[in-house]
Write a protein that holds these residues in place. Structure first.
Motif, short mmCIF file in Angstrom:
data_model
loop_
_atom_site.label_atom_id
_atom_site.label_comp_id
_atom_site.label_asym_id
_atom_site.label_seq_id
_atom_site.Cartn_x
_atom_site.Cartn_y
_atom_site.Cartn_z
N SER A 214 -3.95 6.73 3.71
CA SER A 214 -3.69 5.29 3.56
C SER A 214 -3.67 4.84 2.10
CB SER A 214 -4.72 4.48 4.35
OG SER A 214 -4.60 4.73 5.73
N GLU A 215 -4.60 5.35 1.30
CA GLU A 215 -4.66 4.94 -0.10
C GLU A 215 -3.38 5.33 -0.84
OE1 GLU A 215 -7.48 5.65 -4.07
OE2 GLU A 215 -8.09 6.43 -2.11
N GLN A 218 -0.45 2.98 0.45
CA GLN A 218 -0.50 1.60 -0.01
C GLN A 218 -0.20 1.47 -1.51
OE1 GLN A 218 -0.49 -0.91 2.04
NE2 GLN A 218 -0.61 0.61 3.67
N SER A 219 -0.47 2.51 -2.27
CA SER A 219 -0.19 2.45 -3.71
C SER A 219 1.24 2.90 -4.03
CB SER A 219 -1.18 3.34 -4.47
OG SER A 219 -1.04 4.70 -4.08
N ASP A 221 5.21 2.63 -4.24
CA ASP A 221 6.22 1.58 -4.29
C ASP A 221 7.63 2.16 -4.23
OD1 ASP A 221 6.32 2.76 -6.75
OD2 ASP A 221 6.14 0.91 -7.91
N GLU A 246 1.08 1.82 10.83
CA GLU A 246 0.85 1.61 9.40
C GLU A 246 2.12 1.89 8.60
OE1 GLU A 246 -2.01 3.40 5.83
OE2 GLU A 246 -2.54 3.76 7.93
N TRP A 250 4.04 -0.90 6.37
CA TRP A 250 4.30 -0.64 4.95
C TRP A 250 5.77 -0.88 4.63
CZ3 TRP A 250 7.68 2.79 2.70
CH2 TRP A 250 7.55 2.95 1.30
N GLU A 253 6.42 -4.63 4.49
CA GLU A 253 5.79 -5.26 3.32
C GLU A 253 6.52 -4.93 2.02
OE1 GLU A 253 1.82 -3.83 3.50
OE2 GLU A 253 1.34 -4.93 5.35
N HIS A 254 7.08 -3.72 1.93
CA HIS A 254 7.71 -3.27 0.70
C HIS A 254 9.24 -3.35 0.75
CE1 HIS A 254 3.66 -1.58 0.29
NE2 HIS A 254 3.89 -1.45 -1.00
#
Length: 359
Positions: A214-215, A218-219, A221, A246, A250, A253-254
């Motif tokens: 997950s980390e 989420q980081s 892009d 998830e 993601w 969101e992106h």
């Protein structure tokens, strides 16, 4: 739990129950680790057979929304990381290796289908294919995906090509070389090689026991995320239901695109179909699959399902390509699908997998 089952509805009772249970699990009404009602209790409350409830629970387990514990029952498994260490799968030396014994293959059925195509299609097999593939195969595939994967797609969203490696190159040409492409680490090496050969810049995201950590996700892009959610090669990792949600979140969101490489999903479970990321975010996912695993490596036929939003872009940029699969092969595969032969073959292999697990 207050569920309603339409006994004479268009959808089977077990699928109605499965969807209602899944909604409660995803929404958090049934949190991770909570015990689900026993099969007998739920059957009595809803006026269903125990077998019907068992089918619903089995599908929840197959898709990662629940887990079965011996002599304890069923528990919600959605949300939070999976437990246990990550261990790469050493048993597959080559992703292209067949997983079925040659004697299991329905040669006689295929031979009859090929003769029927020669007779029925006649000189049509000599005509050039439309750029995305013959309509018969795209229509048969759309129906097959609806039955087997629960995907609602139109034939116009489908592109036929000679294997997924060829389709990877179309993905880069469609989405653009200026984007960064995120891949699983570890992942099938040819994915990166094809992307980079087409000018794409790639980065890798570390896999954990339930999917990309997950980390790291989420980081990230990147504009494109390429994932193999079921039996990712060479790790053997299968993304949990929570992780598939998830990924979809993601992408939204992106404003990114997910490339869902579904090469092994038909046999990821020895029982039933498993939910795709495409079904969770059909506007954000390009779905890829191939018949190299389900039928034979020599059948170099893959396909791509485009989101509606990318259909016009594909038409403008890439519809000039000729289809790379021979017309005769396309007609044969269409007839094989329409006759239900592929599903019967997959069901036989699933039964064999179940027996092997039980031994």
């Amino acid at each position: 739990m207050n569920y309603t089952i339409e006994k004479h509805g268009a959808e089977s009772a077990y699928m109605q129950l499965y969807r209602q249970l899944r909604e409660d699990i995803v929404d958090g009404a049934v949190p991770r680790g909570m015990r689900l009602p026993s099969k007998r209790t739920l059957a009595e409350e809803l006026g269903l057979s125990v077998i019907t409830v068992e089918h619903a629970y089995a599908l929840l387990v197959d898709e990662g929304y629940a887990e079965a514990k011996p002599r304890s029952g069923y528990f919600a498994a959605f949300g939070g990381p999976a437990a246990g260490p990550f261990t790469p799968r050493p048993s597959l030396a080559d992703m292209s290796a067949p997983r079925q014994a040659p004697e299991d293959f329905p040669f006689s059925t295929l031979a009859r289908t090929m003769r029927a195509v020669l007779s029925d299609c006649d000189r049509r097999i000599l005509e050039p294919s439309p750029s995305r593939g013959v309509p018969e195969l795209r229509e048969a595939l759309a129906a097959y995906l609806r039955r087997s994967r629960g995907m609602e797609v139109s034939p116009e969203q489908l592109v036929i090509g000679a294997g997924t490696e060829y389709l990877y190159s179309l993905v880069v040409q469609l989405l653009g070389r200026e984007r960064r492409y995120a891949l699983e680490e570890p992942s099938y090496e040819k994915i990166r090689l094809v992307y980079e050969a087409n000018g794409a810049r790639c980065e890798t995201l570390r896999l954990g026991p339930d999917g990309i950590e997950s980390e790291a996700l989420q980081s990230c892009d990147a504009g494109v995320l390429h994932v193999t959610p079921f039996h990712s090669y060479p790790s053997g990792v299968t993304a949990t239901a929570a992780k598939r949600h998830e990924y979809a979140a993601w992408a939204r969101e992106h404003s990114a695109v997910i490339v869902e490489d579904d090469y092994d999903a038909e046999l990821a479970s020895p029982t039933r179909r498993i939910e795709t990321i495409f079904s969770l975010a059909p506007d954000r996912v390009i779905y890829l699959n191939t018949f190299s695993k389900t039928l034979a490596p020599s059948m170099r036929t893959g396909f791509m399902v485009l989101p509606e939003a990318l259909n016009e872009a594909y038409r403008a940029r890439l519809d000039f390509y000729s289809c790379t699969v021979p017309v005769y092969d396309q007609f044969v595969l269409a007839a094989f699908l329409e006759g239900g032969h592929l599903e019967r073959y997959i069901n036989r292999r699933r039964r064999k997998l179940r027996r092997q697990r039980e031994e």
